[in-house]
Design a protein around this motif. Structure first.
Motif, PDB file in Angstrom:
ATOM      1  N   VAL A 142       0.949  -1.000  -0.187  1.00  0.00           N
ATOM      2  CA  VAL A 142       0.106   0.075   0.038  1.00  0.00           C
ATOM      3  C   VAL A 142       0.993   1.297  -0.019  1.00  0.00           C
ATOM      4  N   LEU A 143       2.022   1.255   0.671  1.00  0.00           N
ATOM      5  CA  LEU A 143       2.893   2.429   0.909  1.00  0.00           C
ATOM      6  C   LEU A 143       3.508   2.679  -0.350  1.00  0.00           C
ATOM      7  N   LEU A 144       4.108   1.572  -1.014  1.00  0.00           N
ATOM      8  CA  LEU A 144       4.756   1.759  -2.264  1.00  0.00           C
ATOM      9  C   LEU A 144       4.022   2.223  -3.563  1.00  0.00           C
ATOM     10  N   GLU A 145       2.677   1.663  -3.371  1.00  0.00           N
ATOM     11  CA  GLU A 145       1.731   1.979  -4.238  1.00  0.00           C
ATOM     12  C   GLU A 145       1.534   3.337  -4.454  1.00  0.00           C
ATOM     13  N   SER A 146       1.545   4.002  -3.415  1.00  0.00           N
ATOM     14  CA  SER A 146       0.849   5.450  -3.155  1.00  0.00           C
ATOM     15  C   SER A 146       2.008   6.419  -3.255  1.00  0.00           C
ATOM     16  N   PRO A 154      17.573  12.363  -1.344  1.00  0.00           N
ATOM     17  CA  PRO A 154      18.141  11.449  -2.104  1.00  0.00           C
ATOM     18  C   PRO A 154      18.820  10.485  -1.205  1.00  0.00           C
ATOM     19  N   ARG A 155      18.835   9.184  -1.229  1.00  0.00           N
ATOM     20  CA  ARG A 155      19.383   8.046  -0.473  1.00  0.00           C
ATOM     21  C   ARG A 155      18.660   8.037   1.030  1.00  0.00           C
ATOM     22  N   THR A 156      17.384   7.908   0.955  1.00  0.00           N
ATOM     23  CA  THR A 156      16.496   7.765   2.071  1.00  0.00           C
ATOM     24  C   THR A 156      15.785   6.445   2.038  1.00  0.00           C
ATOM     25  N   ILE A 157      15.820   5.747   3.022  1.00  0.00           N
ATOM     26  CA  ILE A 157      15.045   4.666   3.051  1.00  0.00           C
ATOM     27  C   ILE A 157      13.980   4.694   4.040  1.00  0.00           C
ATOM     28  N   LEU A 158      12.785   3.864   4.041  1.00  0.00           N
ATOM     29  CA  LEU A 158      11.797   3.965   4.830  1.00  0.00           C
ATOM     30  C   LEU A 158      11.929   2.682   5.709  1.00  0.00           C
ATOM     31  N   ASN A 159      11.837   2.724   7.061  1.00  0.00           N
ATOM     32  CA  ASN A 159      11.771   1.618   7.961  1.00  0.00           C
ATOM     33  C   ASN A 159      10.446   1.230   8.411  1.00  0.00           C
ATOM     34  N   ARG A 174       1.744   5.801  11.285  1.00  0.00           N
ATOM     35  CA  ARG A 174       2.102   6.949  12.156  1.00  0.00           C
ATOM     36  C   ARG A 174       3.755   7.165  11.581  1.00  0.00           C
ATOM     37  N   GLN A 175       4.037   8.510  11.345  1.00  0.00           N
ATOM     38  CA  GLN A 175       5.528   8.712  11.250  1.00  0.00           C
ATOM     39  C   GLN A 175       6.197   8.788  12.440  1.00  0.00           C
ATOM     40  N   THR A 176       7.518   8.302  12.533  1.00  0.00           N
ATOM     41  CA  THR A 176       8.200   8.058  13.680  1.00  0.00           C
ATOM     42  C   THR A 176       9.578   8.454  13.705  1.00  0.00           C
ATOM     43  N   ARG A 177      10.232   8.577  14.683  1.00  0.00           N
ATOM     44  CA  ARG A 177      11.731   8.683  14.912  1.00  0.00           C
ATOM     45  C   ARG A 177      12.266   7.378  15.500  1.00  0.00           C
ATOM     46  N   VAL A 224       1.171   1.233  12.079  1.00  0.00           N
ATOM     47  CA  VAL A 224       2.454   0.928  11.338  1.00  0.00           C
ATOM     48  C   VAL A 224       3.326   2.148  11.661  1.00  0.00           C
ATOM     49  N   SER A 225       4.578   1.695  11.905  1.00  0.00           N
ATOM     50  CA  SER A 225       5.672   2.832  12.326  1.00  0.00           C
ATOM     51  C   SER A 225       6.633   3.058  10.988  1.00  0.00           C
ATOM     52  N   VAL A 226       6.556   4.187  10.517  1.00  0.00           N
ATOM     53  CA  VAL A 226       7.338   4.549   9.299  1.00  0.00           C
ATOM     54  C   VAL A 226       8.233   5.629   9.592  1.00  0.00           C
ATOM     55  N   THR A 227       9.588   5.093   9.623  1.00  0.00           N
ATOM     56  CA  THR A 227      11.021   6.055   9.976  1.00  0.00           C
ATOM     57  C   THR A 227      11.635   6.256   8.935  1.00  0.00           C
ATOM     58  N   PRO A 228      11.939   7.262   8.385  1.00  0.00           N
ATOM     59  CA  PRO A 228      12.804   7.845   7.338  1.00  0.00           C
ATOM     60  C   PRO A 228      14.037   7.497   7.848  1.00  0.00           C
ATOM     61  N   LEU A 229      15.081   6.731   7.060  1.00  0.00           N
ATOM     62  CA  LEU A 229      16.556   6.387   7.739  1.00  0.00           C
ATOM     63  C   LEU A 229      17.537   7.110   6.519  1.00  0.00           C
ATOM     64  N   GLN A 230      18.739   7.485   6.933  1.00  0.00           N
ATOM     65  CA  GLN A 230      19.613   7.847   6.222  1.00  0.00           C
ATOM     66  C   GLN A 230      20.950   7.252   6.664  1.00  0.00           C
ATOM     67  N   VAL A 231      22.132   7.172   5.896  1.00  0.00           N
ATOM     68  CA  VAL A 231      23.164   6.714   6.297  1.00  0.00           C
ATOM     69  C   VAL A 231      24.075   7.696   7.075  1.00  0.00           C
ATOM     70  N   ASP A 232      24.058   8.784   7.125  1.00  0.00           N
ATOM     71  CA  ASP A 232      24.791  10.060   7.767  1.00  0.00           C
ATOM     72  C   ASP A 232      24.552  10.156   9.238  1.00  0.00           C
ATOM     73  N   MET A 233      25.542   9.330   9.794  1.00  0.00           N
ATOM     74  CA  MET A 233      25.490   9.118  11.154  1.00  0.00           C
ATOM     75  C   MET A 233      26.181  10.421  12.011  1.00  0.00           C
ATOM     76  N   THR A 234      26.525  11.509  11.307  1.00  0.00           N
ATOM     77  CA  THR A 234      27.158  12.620  11.889  1.00  0.00           C
ATOM     78  C   THR A 234      26.325  13.213  12.955  1.00  0.00           C
ATOM     79  N   ARG A 235      26.880  13.310  14.262  1.00  0.00           N
ATOM     80  CA  ARG A 235      26.267  13.902  15.315  1.00  0.00           C
ATOM     81  C   ARG A 235      26.418  15.624  15.296  1.00  0.00           C
ATOM     82  N   ARG A 236      25.606  16.213  14.712  1.00  0.00           N
ATOM     83  CA  ARG A 236      25.861  17.472  14.414  1.00  0.00           C
ATOM     84  C   ARG A 236      25.895  18.548  15.906  1.00  0.00           C
TER      85      ARG A 236
END
Ligand code: MN
Length: 252
Positions: A142-146, A154-159, A174-177, A224-236
């Motif tokens: 459903v998520l992919l379809e929509s 760029p380079r975002t994944i959804l968990n 629900r969008q989450t962290r 359903v929890s949806v968290t956007p993730l990235q690889v950048d682990m820099t702690r700003r």
């Protein structure tokens, strides 16, 4: 749409069959997955031996490697199937908070991060004996379809983490962290039949930072929890204090 399906529970796991079936409603599907359970493999690559893909009777391809190996090979064109998107799962067990750094499920999705569409990692929060892989697979579909018009950096994944219940009993999306887990149990110290000391890595810790906006809370409340993730682990937030320290160090 060409959809690559992988996982870390292995090519014979029920979760990947459920996901492949649901994805086949959206486009052409290729399944490439490890030949056995590689949960906890994270983003590891196999560098000490060759990878030998084998096609099974059901068309799935098994690889004597990690989830990352599988997706790397597919994205590199090893199977004459260049995917538009990678969907990984359905994992047996949630991948919440700190789990994502150990998870092969998330790693497989991350390996597809440079493709045109946001990759999905899909996990089922299993705590009982009845298992609703089909609910998690449907959520991914459903998520992919929509998500055709979805504009993400760029380079975002959804968990995705999905409560283990029938689709009709979900509370919603629900969008989450990411939350955080507390310390895991200590490894179990044991003795093998020959009297040698050995260890089993023990269960993960409980949700520690698990406030209302986290993935832990969403799944616990039936969303359903949806968290956007990235690889950048820099702690700003750490930058000013660290910069001050570096400026005060003896300079070469
Ligand atoms: Mn797994």
């Amino acid at each position: 749409m060409k959809i690559l399906v992988s996982n870390d529970d292995g090519v014979y796991a029920p979760g990947i069959a459920a996901l492949a079936l649901e994805m086949s409603r959206l486009g052409e599907v290729l399944v490439v997955a490890p030949d056995r359970d590689r949960s906890g493999a994270s983003n590891s690559l196999t560098l000490d031996r060759p990878l030998m893909p084998e096609k099974l009777e059901n068309g799935f391809i098994r690889v004597n490697g990690t989830p990352t190996d599988c997706v790397l090979l597919a994205v590199a064109g090893a199977f004459d199937f260049l995917p538009d998107v990678v969907v990984s799962g359905v994992n047996r067990g949630a991948n919440l908070g700190d789990d994502v750094i150990y998870s092969g499920t998330v790693a497989a999705a991350l390996e597809g991060r440079t493709l045109g569409m946001p990759a999905l990692a899909v996990s089922l929060d299993i705590r009982s004996s009845s298992v609703h892989y089909e609910t998690a697979a449907q959520a991914a579909r459903v998520l992919l379809e929509s998500s055709a018009g979805l504009q993400l950096p760029p380079r975002t994944i959804l968990n995705l983490n999905v409560p283990n219940r029938p689709w009709s009993e979900l509370q919603g999306w629900r969008q989450t962290r990411l939350g955080h887990r507390g310390r895991a149990d200590l490894p179990l110290r044991m003795e093998d039949p020959r009297g040698r000391e050995c260890f089993w890595i023990a269960a993960v810790g409980p949700g520690d930072d698990a406030g209302p906006e986290t993935d832990f809370a969403a799944v616990a409340e039936g969303y359903v929890s949806v968290t956007p993730l990235q690889v950048d682990m820099t702690r700003r937030e750490a930058a000013p204090a660290l910069q001050e320290l570096l400026a005060g160090l003896p300079q070469p």
